[in-house]
Structure formats: C-alpha cells, structure tokens
Design an enzyme around this catalytic site. Structure first.
Site, PDB file in Angstrom:
ATOM      1  N   MET A  48       0.542  -1.407   0.257  1.00  0.00           N
ATOM      2  CA  MET A  48      -0.235   0.247  -0.095  1.00  0.00           C
ATOM      3  C   MET A  48       0.975   1.370   0.307  1.00  0.00           C
ATOM      4  O   MET A  48       1.640   1.869   0.301  1.00  0.00           O
ATOM      5  CB  MET A  48      -0.722  -0.211   1.123  1.00  0.00           C
ATOM      6  CG  MET A  48      -2.312  -1.196   1.492  1.00  0.00           C
ATOM      7  SD  MET A  48      -2.760  -1.184  -0.012  1.00  0.00           S
ATOM      8  CE  MET A  48      -4.077  -2.606  -0.108  1.00  0.00           C
ATOM      9  N   GLY A  49       0.339   2.635  -0.613  1.00  0.00           N
ATOM     10  CA  GLY A  49       1.189   3.512  -0.433  1.00  0.00           C
ATOM     11  C   GLY A  49       2.070   3.669  -1.422  1.00  0.00           C
ATOM     12  O   GLY A  49       2.075   4.724  -1.800  1.00  0.00           O
ATOM     13  N   CYS A  50       1.802   3.023  -2.370  1.00  0.00           N
ATOM     14  CA  CYS A  50       2.705   3.377  -4.101  1.00  0.00           C
ATOM     15  C   CYS A  50       1.836   3.611  -5.138  1.00  0.00           C
ATOM     16  O   CYS A  50       0.545   3.679  -4.972  1.00  0.00           O
ATOM     17  CB  CYS A  50       3.464   1.748  -4.430  1.00  0.00           C
ATOM     18  SG  CYS A  50       4.464   1.196  -3.200  1.00  0.00           S
ATOM     19  N   THR A  51       2.012   4.902  -5.921  1.00  0.00           N
ATOM     20  CA  THR A  51       0.674   5.528  -6.599  1.00  0.00           C
ATOM     21  C   THR A  51       0.114   4.524  -8.350  1.00  0.00           C
ATOM     22  O   THR A  51      -0.357   4.151  -8.706  1.00  0.00           O
ATOM     23  CB  THR A  51       1.218   6.191  -7.499  1.00  0.00           C
ATOM     24  OG1 THR A  51       2.335   6.561  -8.529  1.00  0.00           O
ATOM     25  CG2 THR A  51       1.661   7.665  -6.561  1.00  0.00           C
ATOM     26  N   ALA A  52       1.194   2.777  -8.089  1.00  0.00           N
ATOM     27  CA  ALA A  52       0.731   2.110  -8.693  1.00  0.00           C
ATOM     28  C   ALA A  52       1.177   0.939  -7.951  1.00  0.00           C
ATOM     29  O   ALA A  52       0.980   0.491  -6.835  1.00  0.00           O
ATOM     30  CB  ALA A  52       2.072   1.930  -9.530  1.00  0.00           C
TER      31      ALA A  52
END
Lengths: 253, 506
Positions: A121-125
């Site tokens: 979680m937390g990645c733009t992808a």
C-alpha cells in the site's frame, strides 16, 4: 526547443533486450560499473525463479526481535554496487531507462499472486510482493507492479535482497536507499516513494516469517505441571506462573 | 495586433498605461512592487513562440506574478506546472501578505489587548469578510475557517451529521466524490445506521442527475455532491439539486474545491446549506480551508472540536459555547495563512472570477455575448470592430479547457475520462486520461524527468470512481489561469514523446 527522446531510444535498444523472457541471454549488464557483478550475478533475480507455486498465507503476528549477536549493521553486499551504478547516471532520464532495463528482467507474477493480500500500500502504482524463507532460512522475494518504472524499483530490491539472511533485509533503511532516489518520487519519506513502501512492506513480512519460524522452533505444545515423587515441576510459562501463584497462596496459609 | 488587443474590453483590468505585452514588469497590477521576495528576472517567460504567441492571454499576463513558474528543473527543463487541481501556485501578493504578517504583526487573535493582537485580529476577521464576499455569503459569520476542505466536511459530519442522522436516514452522494466527501459520511453511517446511497455516472461519464433526482426521497436527509469533479471535469447543476433536496427537507453539502478557484460561486444563488473549499487550490496558502454554512443551521450545531476560542464559559463539569463561527474554531487558527487567503482573494478578484472562468471555459459564451450585443443594436462601428478582433483572438486561441481536451484527444491510444465538450457541456480545465498499456505513473515520471512537466498520477482521491471506470489509476493534467496555450502545446509534445519512449521498450 522541443527535445525528443525518441532519437536516443535506438541506442538503448542496441544494448539491451526489452524482452522479459528470463531465459534469453541479456547483453545488458546490470552492474556495468562494477565488473565483479555482471549478468552472472543477476541470475539470482526472480526472472530465473518461477513464482511460488503455493504462496504462503501470511498471518499477522506480534513483534520479532533480532538476534542479540547482531551488533554490527549488515548491508546486503549488492547494495553498494547498485548505488554506485545509479550514482553514475548523470541524467534523471538515464535512471528511468535503467529502471526499465531492470524491469524487463523481472518475471511477472501470475494473476494468482497479484491479489490484494500481496499488495504494497502507499505506492501510486499497484505493487505486489511475496516473501518466503527458503530451507536455509534465507529470504526469497517476488515482486511485481503494473507500472514499468515501479517494476524496475522492485527488480532492484529483489536483486539486492533476494537470498540474503532476514537480518540483512531488516537492517536496510530507507536512508540506505536514498542514493537510489536520484530525483525520482521526491524525498525518502514521500508517501509515493516506492523504495520506501516496498522496503517497509518487505521488512514487515520478513518479521512475520521469522517470528513464525522462531515460534515453531521453541514450540511449547502444552503447558503442564509434572508431579513426581521429587515434587512438582513446571513445563511451560503458564505452568511456571501457576507454580508461583500456588507457592504464594500456600505461603499465606 | 498587440496594440489593438490592449484596447479590448476584456482586458481593461490591465494597467491602461502599458504599451506592449512584451513588458511584463509593468503588468504586475496584481503583485506588489515592493516585494522583497525573489522574483524571476525573466518576468513572463514564454517557452517559445507558439502559434498563439501574438495574442494576449490571461496566462501570459499573470505569469509574472508567480515566481515559482519561472524555473528550470531536472537538468534544465523549464517547469510546466499542470497539477493545479492538486494545488495552485501562489502570487507574490500572497507571499508578501504572509511575510508581512510574520514580520510585522504576528500575534494571537481574539484575546490580546495589545496592538499586534488587535491588528492580527482585524486582518484575520477581514479575511473572513473577504471570503464571505467572494462567495456572496450573507454575513461573514457564515464562514468557518478550518485546516482544509476535508476538515470542513468532517466538521459537518461530526457536528451536524451525528446530531441529525439516525438509523434508516439516507445520505445521497455520487461515486465521483473525493474521498474526503465520502469517508466522513461512512463514519457517521457506521455509528448512526444511516445509509449512504451513491449515484452512478450516465453515458456521458457525468454523475447522473436523473438518477440522483430519483434517489432523493423522504428518507433523504443530506445530499453531498461535487460542484466540479476533480477527475471527470464535469459540473453538476447545484441549484436543481438543492431544489430537489429542499423539497424533501434535506440539506445539501457542496464540495466546491474545484469550482471556487475557477469561476464565480454564489452561495445565495446556489442556495446550498453547506459549501466547502480549500485555500491552497485558489492561490492561497496551505493549512486553511473554509466551511460556508447557513447561519440558522450553524447556530443549531454543536461544537466539533473542544478547546480555547470556541467556548463562552468553562466550568469544571461543563462549558457553554461561543456563537458560530468561533464555536467551530477551537484553538489558535492558522492566522497568517488565513490572512494569506484574504490576499489570494484580493488577487483573484483583481482579475475577476468571471474573466478567469471565461478564459478557461467554453467559447460559446463569447459567441452568445457577441450575438446578443449585435441583437441589442447598441453597438457602434468601432465597438463592433473591437469585438470582432476580440472574438477572433479567442477563436485563434480557443479557451484553455477545450484546447487541452482537443489536443490531448489527438494522442494515440488515449482515453480521456468525463464528458466530451459540446454545446451545453462545460468541462473544467482538467483532463484525466490513460494511454493504452502505459501506466499513468510511468507517464508522469517521464514527463517530469525528461520534460519538466508536472502532472498528477494515481486515483486522485477518487478510488470508487476509478473502480467504476474499470481502472486503478489515471494521469491528470489540470490548468489554472496562469497556464498558457504554449504550456498545453509543450505538454502534448512531451506526452507524445513519452508514449513513443515507452512504446519503444515494448
């Protein structure tokens, strides 16, 4: 004034193969600046691994404590080479290209592994991560993303950390990876920082696996009081506590 | 043509003494000449002579007021900032207002007797009046300052929502809402048993107002809608929605974060019960948002946060609360930032919100205005000539919103979300899009690294909408009045290069 990148692409294509086929011999050397680690060392990358056939269900777990013998910080040996390689890239766009080269070497995870329970979680992808311990207690990593640049990040982390002892993975800090940032995705603590998010997620899963392993090692199947002619012996922490309580109670009589 | 353009009625907000558009320092009507902040010596820095560089645009005129825009990044690329829906840039006058506050009258508000406190209080309350006037609220006490629009929505949810919603009541929202307009109501629904009902999109990819109208019933107690979608660029007919909601005695909360910075918003006209917006999207500082609430509603609402400022009397076992807006402003507020917001409003009003809207929104308004003028037969020959030039310039230039859309549409394998621009469809000056087989994060990364173009990638805090559209993420280019046609041209060029780059890796 408008500059085109297309003109530079042909030169890249002559040095790397964009094919993700893991069995195909790559002419691109991931550590071209460090002779010691050429493509042969790259074979540990999971393009050689096949994805786990039966991925473990990871369960949440309490804390894990490192071995007290770990007094010096361990850094995976491949990390300095990767940092050297990235630092040699003077143009930000070269980093993007290099990450895409790494991405091409990373075998995609099957759909069965690209599930929410494996998401970072937390990645733009979207990033999916699987971590296992092999029979020697070393870390086995698989990672994938729907973004090619992010796949490149993942490939680098897999390259550096796959096959290392858990302690090495747990000792890597976001700061250690800061040198790899080179203008991409903001500072080390940015919420879109893929290095940070994947690393933290990886470490969390490693802690869980190690805790599970250690728990199995000192498995205490049934806490019991062993009554013999020599007296009462406690086996297990709960039984020990019982003995103490009983002793206190008896002493109060 | 330059000289003629300067006589056009559209640009009379400019310094009438200017003789040429090539002398940007003279155009700084909206900035302070005494600013000690660093300002680019280049003033209006046009990337290059594009096809429209002979015409005057609001972007070209206002760029000198935004020092941040005049910089190079990533080894020499000129910055092209197209992430305005996330946050806007700040003009010199706002920076100066902040600096002035901290340099000359920083003090706590509402409680000090001394000079600095009195001055800070006066400026702080003046900013409230500016916000009230900006959205045409009846009185300034209808404006509550919050940390941001998210907090403003949470304020309504926790204060009004928990007091007024009960099991079985319905809150109507659309799937295109920002997370900040969804999640607080999930909290309320989970605790009260109220039901959230979501309106889908229609075939034009706009929140379906027909469905929304049908969804409103006697069970409906609140309607939460965006004014302009931060992803689809579509707008909703707030007046109609308010009319339908009020017919069943439901309240309406409008998320106006994407409309207030770009167009005139009149809360009395809209008749919405609550409206929220955020300072940083309207050229003001971060850390400030505001809630507009009708006086009679605010005065019945219990406090949201407890602390100083919001009380009347405090006893050990209970307290009595101040009247709105103080009731909802517990603790020391973001004083300097609120004053900065006031300066941002001064700046925007110096341009005129209608001009900002007309600059970036559909051309048909000009055509209509032009036609109406002809019909009125009040136009002299000279005025007619000037208007013709005026219309010609805008036809040459097109308004930015449609210009962006039309040019983006030419990129291979692109999918732009939201309604197609047409007569009667106003698109805001933003486009969310995907290019086939290239992740938006990769696009955004390459645009930034190679071309210095700043766009957003991700879900734009609208995951339910993205899920509805069958995607995980999109790229978004969003404009403000200081963007130029050249910015759009450069972006399209850079995007094509980006697509070619990634295609070459396949």
């Amino acid at each position: 004034m408008y500059t085109s990148t297309a003109s530079t692409i042909s030169s890249i294509k002559t040095t790397i193969s964009p094919s993700p086929n893991p069995n195909k011999k790559e002419t691109f050397s991931p550590f071209e600046n460090t002779k010691r680690l050429s493509f042969s060392s790259f074979k540990s990358l999971k393009c050689i691994h096949s994805p786990p056939s039966n991925p473990k269900r990871l369960t949440s777990c309490a804390a894990f404590t490192l071995s007290p013998s770990l007094t010096t910080k361990l850094v995976p040996s491949k990390l300095p080479h990767l940092i050297t390689e990235f630092e040699s890239l003077s143009q930000p766009i070269d980093l993007v290209k290099r990450l895409l080269q790494y991405a091409a070497l990373l075998a995609p995870l099957p759909d069965s592994s690209r599930v929410d329970s494996n998401r970072v979680m937390g990645c733009t992808a979207q990033v999916w991560l699987e971590v296992e311990l092999d029979e020697y207690g070393k870390i086995m990593l698989w990672a994938d993303s729907d973004s090619e640049i992010t796949r490149g990040f993942c490939a680098c982390l897999v390259l550096v950390l796959d096959g290392t002892p858990p302690e090495e993975v747990l000792n890597v800090t976001t700061e250690d990876l800061a040198a790899l940032n080179i203008g991409l995705h903001g500072g080390a603590r940015s919420r879109v920082n893929t290095w940070h998010n994947v690393l933290v997620s990886m470490q969390k899963r490693v802690r869980i696996l190690v805790a599970e392993r250690d728990r199995k090692k000192d498995f205490d199947p049934f806490s019991s009081l062993i009554v013999s002619s020599d007296g009462v012996q406690a086996k297990g922490r709960y039984a020990e506590a019982q003995i103490r309580i009983k002793a206190n109670n008896f002493s109060s009589y | 043509m330059d000289g003629m353009a300067l006589k056009l009625p559209s640009f009379k907000f400019l310094n009438p003494n200017i003789s040429t558009i090539r002398s940007p320092p003279l155009l700084r009507k909206f900035s302070s000449s005494s600013s000690s902040l660093p300002v680019s010596a280049s003033g209006t820095t046009l990337r290059e002579a594009g096809p429209a560089s002979n015409s005057v645009s609001l972007g070209q005129l206002t760029r000198p007021d935004f020092p941040i825009l005049h910089q190079t990044i990533n080894n020499g690329s000129k910055l092209v900032y197209l992430d305005n829906a996330a946050t806007s840039q700040k003009p010199i006058s706002v920076l100066k207002a902040l600096q002035d506050y901290y340099e000359s009258y920083n003090s706590n508000v509402h409680r000090g007797i001394h000079y600095l406190s009195a001055k800070a209080t006066e400026k702080y309350e003046l900013a409230r009046e500016k916000v009230a006037a900006f959205i045409n609220a009846e009185e300034s006490r209808e404006i509550v300052f919050t940390r941001n629009a998210t907090e403003a929505i949470n304020l309504v949810a926790y204060s009004w929502g928990f007091t007024n919603l009960k099991s079985g009541d319905e809150v109507v929202l659309t799937i295109a809402e920002h997370h900040s307009a969804i999640v607080p109501w999930q909290f309320v629904a989970q605790k009260t048993g109220a039901v959230l009902k979501f309106v889908d999109l229609n075939e034009d990819e706009v929140a379906d107002v027909v469905q929304l109208k049908e969804m409103i019933s006697s069970k409906t107690k609140l309607v939460v809608v965006h004014h302009i979608s931060n992803t689809l660029a579509s707008s909703l007919p707030i007046q109609d929605i308010v009319h339908w909601a009020h017919a069943v005695e439901a309240k309406v909360l409008v998320d106006a974060c994407q409309s207030v910075p770009h167009m005139p918003v009149d809360v009395r006209d809209l008749d919405a019960d609550f409206l929220v917006a955020s300072s940083h999207k309207m050229c003001g500082p971060t850390g400030v948002g505001f809630l507009y609430g009708k006086s009679d509603i605010l005065s019945t609402m219990p406090p949201f946060l407890g602390g100083g400022e919001m009380i009347s009397d405090v006893f050990l076992d209970h307290s009595t609360y101040a009247e709105p807006p103080s009731r909802f402003e517990a603790g020391t507020p973001a004083i300097g930032e609120v004053i900065g917001l006031g300066a941002a409003i001064d700046y925007l009003q110096g341009i005129g919100m209608q001009k900002i809207h007309d600059f970036i929104n559909p051309l048909h308004q000009y055509i209509n205005k032009y036609n109406n003028t002809i019909k009125s037969e009040m136009m002299g020959t000279i005025y007619s000539y000037i208007l013709s030039i005026y219309l010609f310039l805008f036809l040459m230039q097109m308004e930015l919103a449609n210009y962006l859309y039309e040019n983006l549409s030419t990129v291979n394998n692109i999918r732009i979300y939201g309604p197609k621009p047409s007569k009667g469809v106003d698109r805001a000056a933003l486009c969310s899009f995907n290019v086939k087989n290239i992740h938006p994060t990769d696009i955004a990364t390459f645009l930034d690294q190679q071309h210095g173009v700043a766009i957003r990638s991700g879900h734009h805090c609208a995951q339910p909408l993205h899920r509805y559209l069958g995607i995980n993420a999109s790229a978004r280019a969003s404009l403000h009045f200081y963007n130029t046609k050249e910015d759009v041209d450069y972006f399209i060029h850079a995007l094509n290069d980006t697509v070619n780059f990634f295609d070459s890796f396949k």
